[in-house]
Scaffold this motif. Structure first.
Motif, PDB file in Angstrom:
ATOM      1  N   GLU A 143       0.864  -1.171   0.000  1.00 27.06           N
ATOM      2  CA  GLU A 143       0.000   0.000   0.000  1.00 27.06           C
ATOM      3  C   GLU A 143       0.898   1.217   0.000  1.00 27.06           C
ATOM      4  N   ASP A 144       0.703   2.124  -0.941  1.00 26.08           N
ATOM      5  CA  ASP A 144       1.605   3.255  -1.092  1.00 26.08           C
ATOM      6  C   ASP A 144       0.800   4.535  -1.169  1.00 26.08           C
ATOM      7  N   GLU A 145       0.675   5.224  -0.028  1.00 25.67           N
ATOM      8  CA  GLU A 145      -0.053   6.494   0.022  1.00 25.67           C
ATOM      9  C   GLU A 145       0.953   7.595   0.328  1.00 25.67           C
ATOM     10  N   PRO A 146       0.605   8.879   0.005  1.00 24.46           N
ATOM     11  CA  PRO A 146       1.550   9.958   0.307  1.00 24.46           C
ATOM     12  C   PRO A 146       1.939  10.015   1.788  1.00 24.46           C
ATOM     13  N   GLY A 147       0.995   9.720   2.698  1.00 29.29           N
ATOM     14  CA  GLY A 147       1.269   9.870   4.132  1.00 29.29           C
ATOM     15  C   GLY A 147       1.728   8.607   4.825  1.00 29.29           C
ATOM     16  N   HIS A 148       1.558   7.487   4.201  1.00 30.19           N
ATOM     17  CA  HIS A 148       2.002   6.250   4.840  1.00 30.19           C
ATOM     18  C   HIS A 148       2.192   5.130   3.801  1.00 30.19           C
ATOM     19  N   VAL A 149       2.875   4.075   4.230  1.00 30.94           N
ATOM     20  CA  VAL A 149       3.000   2.898   3.370  1.00 30.94           C
ATOM     21  C   VAL A 149       2.783   1.644   4.212  1.00 30.94           C
ATOM     22  N   ARG A 150       2.370   0.564   3.548  1.00 33.84           N
ATOM     23  CA  ARG A 150       2.277  -0.735   4.210  1.00 33.84           C
ATOM     24  C   ARG A 150       3.192  -1.708   3.476  1.00 33.84           C
ATOM     25  N   ILE A 151       3.845  -2.511   4.225  1.00 33.76           N
ATOM     26  CA  ILE A 151       4.789  -3.451   3.629  1.00 33.76           C
ATOM     27  C   ILE A 151       4.560  -4.829   4.224  1.00 33.76           C
ATOM     28  N   ARG A 152       4.567  -5.842   3.364  1.00 33.01           N
ATOM     29  CA  ARG A 152       4.481  -7.204   3.865  1.00 33.01           C
ATOM     30  C   ARG A 152       5.875  -7.835   3.787  1.00 33.01           C
TER      31      ARG A 152
ATOM     32  N   GLU B  74       4.873 -11.831  10.747  1.00 32.39           N
ATOM     33  CA  GLU B  74       3.471 -12.222  10.562  1.00 32.39           C
ATOM     34  C   GLU B  74       2.628 -11.021  10.177  1.00 32.39           C
ATOM     35  N   SER B  75       2.806  -9.928  10.923  1.00 32.09           N
ATOM     36  CA  SER B  75       1.975  -8.760  10.680  1.00 32.09           C
ATOM     37  C   SER B  75       2.601  -7.897   9.592  1.00 32.09           C
ATOM     38  N   THR B  76       1.783  -7.043   9.024  1.00 32.42           N
ATOM     39  CA  THR B  76       2.324  -6.096   8.056  1.00 32.42           C
ATOM     40  C   THR B  76       3.016  -4.961   8.809  1.00 32.42           C
ATOM     41  N   VAL B  77       3.876  -4.261   8.079  1.00 28.00           N
ATOM     42  CA  VAL B  77       4.568  -3.120   8.671  1.00 28.00           C
ATOM     43  C   VAL B  77       3.912  -1.848   8.155  1.00 28.00           C
ATOM     44  N   TYR B  78       3.492  -1.000   9.096  1.00 26.12           N
ATOM     45  CA  TYR B  78       2.872   0.265   8.742  1.00 26.12           C
ATOM     46  C   TYR B  78       3.880   1.361   9.025  1.00 26.12           C
ATOM     47  N   VAL B  79       4.184   2.148   8.009  1.00 29.77           N
ATOM     48  CA  VAL B  79       5.175   3.205   8.195  1.00 29.77           C
ATOM     49  C   VAL B  79       4.488   4.540   7.966  1.00 29.77           C
ATOM     50  N   SER B  80       4.658   5.462   8.929  1.00 32.69           N
ATOM     51  CA  SER B  80       3.874   6.695   8.908  1.00 32.69           C
ATOM     52  C   SER B  80       4.519   7.800   8.072  1.00 32.69           C
ATOM     53  N   HIS B  81       5.232   7.430   7.023  1.00 32.22           N
ATOM     54  CA  HIS B  81       5.693   8.463   6.087  1.00 32.22           C
ATOM     55  C   HIS B  81       5.762   7.842   4.701  1.00 32.22           C
ATOM     56  N   GLY B  82       5.576   8.694   3.725  1.00 32.44           N
ATOM     57  CA  GLY B  82       5.557   8.209   2.345  1.00 32.44           C
ATOM     58  C   GLY B  82       6.967   7.935   1.849  1.00 32.44           C
ATOM     59  N   ILE B  83       7.066   7.132   0.822  1.00 31.97           N
ATOM     60  CA  ILE B  83       8.367   6.899   0.193  1.00 31.97           C
ATOM     61  C   ILE B  83       8.195   7.034  -1.306  1.00 31.97           C
ATOM     62  N   SER B  84       9.304   7.158  -1.981  1.00 31.53           N
ATOM     63  CA  SER B  84       9.192   7.234  -3.441  1.00 31.53           C
ATOM     64  C   SER B  84       9.685   5.928  -4.027  1.00 31.53           C
ATOM     65  N   ALA B  85       8.726   5.053  -4.330  1.00 36.58           N
ATOM     66  CA  ALA B  85       9.068   3.770  -4.941  1.00 36.58           C
ATOM     67  C   ALA B  85       7.876   3.310  -5.757  1.00 36.58           C
ATOM     68  N   PRO B  86       8.104   2.560  -6.815  1.00 39.01           N
ATOM     69  CA  PRO B  86       6.985   2.070  -7.609  1.00 39.01           C
ATOM     70  C   PRO B  86       6.138   1.107  -6.778  1.00 39.01           C
ATOM     71  N   PRO B  87       4.844   0.993  -7.087  1.00 40.92           N
ATOM     72  CA  PRO B  87       3.992   0.067  -6.346  1.00 40.92           C
ATOM     73  C   PRO B  87       4.505  -1.365  -6.455  1.00 40.92           C
ATOM     74  N   GLU B  88       4.312  -2.096  -5.391  1.00 42.30           N
ATOM     75  CA  GLU B  88       4.743  -3.485  -5.299  1.00 42.30           C
ATOM     76  C   GLU B  88       6.246  -3.676  -5.460  1.00 42.30           C
ATOM     77  N   ALA B  89       6.963  -2.596  -5.179  1.00 47.92           N
ATOM     78  CA  ALA B  89       8.428  -2.682  -5.284  1.00 47.92           C
ATOM     79  C   ALA B  89       8.979  -3.555  -4.158  1.00 47.92           C
ATOM     80  N   LYS B  90      10.103  -4.196  -4.446  1.00 46.05           N
ATOM     81  CA  LYS B  90      10.819  -4.938  -3.407  1.00 46.05           C
ATOM     82  C   LYS B  90      11.567  -3.913  -2.563  1.00 46.05           C
ATOM     83  N   VAL B  91      11.321  -3.911  -1.274  1.00 45.48           N
ATOM     84  CA  VAL B  91      11.996  -2.947  -0.406  1.00 45.48           C
ATOM     85  C   VAL B  91      12.558  -3.677   0.809  1.00 45.48           C
TER      86      VAL B  91
END
Lengths: 370, 305
Positions: free
Chosen positions: A255-264, A269-286
């Protein structure tokens, strides 16, 4: 680690696209860098990363294969070391074994052709500054490691250089002395207003000394910034891993929003929620990097079902001021957690083989794309 | 049991290793020296062994009588020949040593500063002349230096000179012979010193504002002093007593002390005087040897840190 504000007013050293090759080996690869007047700039990197070669090019012992170096606006090409407004403190100190401390310090001034009385005055002033007045008549081999280090420093500083290069200045000292000397160095630098360029492989040394750090890898500068920048906002996996310790998880952007991102991440087990946006293509390997001290550990499960993990304590290393825990997640992945030992008694502390819940604040993870 | 044996073995081994050089020195230095020292105090005698015993049984008094004869030493003082040859020998040795240093230092320096793989080759080349007999090599110089020798013929052919130069049987020829023969003894200790120098010291000197020339005179030269002293003594000491080179290449009107010594021993068969010359020569050379030892001790102390 409070940082002094960096005065970016005056650029003193300018390195422009400098490359140095030794045969086929590229020691320094297209480095561009500015060092400002009055700052302590640390070149930090592992052995063979090219930091010492870069320093030696500043001193004039090596000349760049390509690019140019300007010191105080003057192009240094073709200017030999003995004509540069630069002095260096060598890693081995390189004290002249056949001369007394006094003579060692006076050597540089004698080359300037100063009068005997002027030399004597400046040497004794400098020896007082580094607190070696009573050792003036000793030979280097009669001194301790710390004293030799101070002679080397005095010998370089007595010439009142605008730029002092220090190659692993504290490398040969034991830990206690090193910490003490770090602060002495900073005081001296402030007192004399000299610009320092320090080469070190010791990140702690770089963190304490530097106003800015340039992290080097394979001949290139990978990140330049204040110690806080480098530690809290590393720009690559290399920097995050090299500076301090870090738990790094490979994952995919879901999930890639200007204010936050979600990463699996597969290992969490749980997803990682990060409270700042990043500049990367959707579904990018990070990669998600979380510092051990930013992870909370408790016996009770957190309320949120994000930014958390469950595991079993496998190792505890008691370091005095803090304890390092190695927790094995259900995926088998080991996670490093540091907990400050606030309580003096250990009754409440988590022990071996306990099942624990780990969690972290959404602002803590750093998402790295390279 | 086994351990005790092993200890015994190691003790014996230690003693053996230390003992061999001592026995060697005793047999081939101390005893011959004492014999020479003894002969220097005796009288010359036409019958075998060529000198009178110091201790003799006197029938009339039924006693052993020791007679010490100082006249051999007096002769050295009275005959100006000895003094002048001593002085001439010292002069020749000193000048040759200086030339050896001037030629040898740059060579040792160059070898010490070139790549480690080529160093061994150069060192081999320095030692290579030792594979030919010393005498042959000095003889070869006669062929080079004589009036119609290689050097004169070449210079004549090139038109540099109109008539042959007198090269052979001069001081110049002796200097050439000594410098040529003893150069390795200068180069090797210098090399072993220069090779150990920490080159960052030169970088430090350069960083502090010293030009390469100044850095050499202020750092390299003082640090190579032990090598210079060792090399100079290794050349000077044998050069003072040298007799092959001056007798083959040197002047006939001025002898060196080594030549006088050999003439006294083998020509005049005056062993007592020859022994006295040898003893005085040895005492004279003791001074530089003591100097050498002082330097060695200083180097050892420096190496300890």
């Amino acid at each position: 680690m409070a940082q002094k504000p960096v005065d970016r007013g005056q650029e003193y050293v300018r390195i422009e696209g400098v490359t140095k090759r030794f045969g086929d080996f590229v020691a320094v690869d297209n480095v561009s860098l500015s060092v400002f007047k009055g700052e302590i700039f640390c070149l930090l990197g592992g052995s063979g990363c090219g930091k010492t070669t870069l320093l030696r090019m500043l001193a004039g012992f090596e000349s760049p294969t390509a690019g140019r170096i300007l010191i105080d606006g003057q192009d240094m090409a073709g200017i030999p070391p003995y004509d540069r407004p630069v002095n260096m403190m060598f890693q081995s100190y390189a004290l002249f074994p056949h001369m007394t401390v006094e003579k060692n310090v006076a050597f540089g001034l004698e080359q300037e052709g100063l009068s005997k009385s002027e030399i004597a005055k400046r040497v004794s002033e400098m020896l007082d500054i580094v607190k070696l007045g009573e050792f003036a008549r000793r030979k280097p081999h009669q001194l301790s490691g710390g004293q030799r280090q101070r002679v080397a420093l005095a010998r370089a500083l007595v010439k009142r250089p605008k730029l002092l290069l220090l190659d692993e200045p504290l490398g040969a000292l034991d830990k206690k002395l090193r910490e003490h000397t770090q602060f002495e160095l900073i005081n001296l630098q402030e007192q004399l207003g000299v610009t320092f360029v320090v080469v070190t492989h010791d990140q702690e040394e770089a963190m304490t000394l530097a106003t800015r750090i340039g992290v080097m890898n394979k001949g290139q500068i990978v990140q330049v910034g204040t110690p806080t920048d480098i530690y809290e906002f590393p720009n690559s996996r290399f920097v995050a891993d090299f500076i301090g310790s870090v738990n790094m998880f490979d994952g995919q952007l879901i999930e890639d929003e200007p204010g936050h991102v979600r990463i699996r991440c597969n290992e969490l087990e749980s997803t990682v929620y990060v409270s700042h946006g990043i500049s990367a293509p959707p579904e990018a390997k990070v990669a998600v990097a979380i510092r051990p001290e930013k992870i909370e550990m408790s016996r009770t499960a957190p309320i949120s079902n994000e930014n958390c993990a469950q595991g079993v304590v496998k190792e505890i290393a008691y370091m005095g001021d803090l304890s390092v825990y190695l927790v094995r997640l259900e995926s088998g992945r080991m996670v490093r957690v540091t907990i400050p030992n606030v309580e003096r008694h250990a009754d409440e502390r988590i022990v071996w083989d306990e099942t624990v819940h780990l969690s972290w604040h959404p602002s803590s993870p750093v998402v790295l794309t390279i | 049991m086994n351990r005790a044996l092993a200890t015994l073995h190691s003790l014996a081994g230690k003693r053996l290793v230390i003992g061999v050089p001592y026995v060697w020195l005793l047999l081939f230095f101390a005893i011959p020296f004492l014999i020479v020292f003894k002969i220097s105090f005796s009288w010359m005698q036409p019958i075998q062994p060529g000198y009178a015993p110091l201790l003799a049984w006197v029938e009339e008094t039924q006693r052993f009588v020791a007679t010490l004869n100082f006249s051999n030493y007096q002769a050295l003082l009275q005959d100006s020949l000895y003094l002048s040859t001593f002085l001439y020998s010292v002069k020749v040795a000193a000048i040759s040593t200086i030339f050896c240093l001037l030629v040898g230092y740059p060579m040792a320096y160059a070898i010490a500063r070139c790549a480690p793989s080529t160093r061994n080759l150069f060192l081999m080349l320095i030692i290579l002349p030792f594979w030919t007999s010393f005498l042959l090599r000095v003889y070869a110089w006669i062929g080079l230096l004589k009036t119609n020798g290689v050097i004169n013929n070449t210079l004549l052919a090139l038109g540099v000179i109109d008539e042959p130069l007198t090269l052979l049987y001069t001081d110049f020829a002796v200097y050439i012979g000594i410098v040529y023969s003893y150069l390795p003894f200068m180069i090797l200790p210098l090399y072993s010193n220069l090779e150990k120098h920490d080159l960052t010291l030169l970088e430090a000197a350069s960083d502090l504002g010293a030009s390469p020339m100044k850095a050499f005179f202020k750092v390299t030269l003082p640090l190579s002093m032990p090598g210079i002293v060792a090399g100079c003594l290794l050349v000077f000491i044998p050069a003072v007593g040298e007799f092959v080179i001056p007798s083959l290449l040197g002047r006939t009107d001025q002898l060196m002390i080594g030549t006088v010594l050999s003439a006294q021993f083998f020509g005049a068969r005056n062993w007592p005087v020859a022994s006295a010359v040898a003893i005085v020569l040895l005492l004279m050379l003791l001074l530089p040897i003591l100097l050498f030892q002082r330097y060695q001790r200083r180097e050892l102390e420096a190496a300890k840190r």
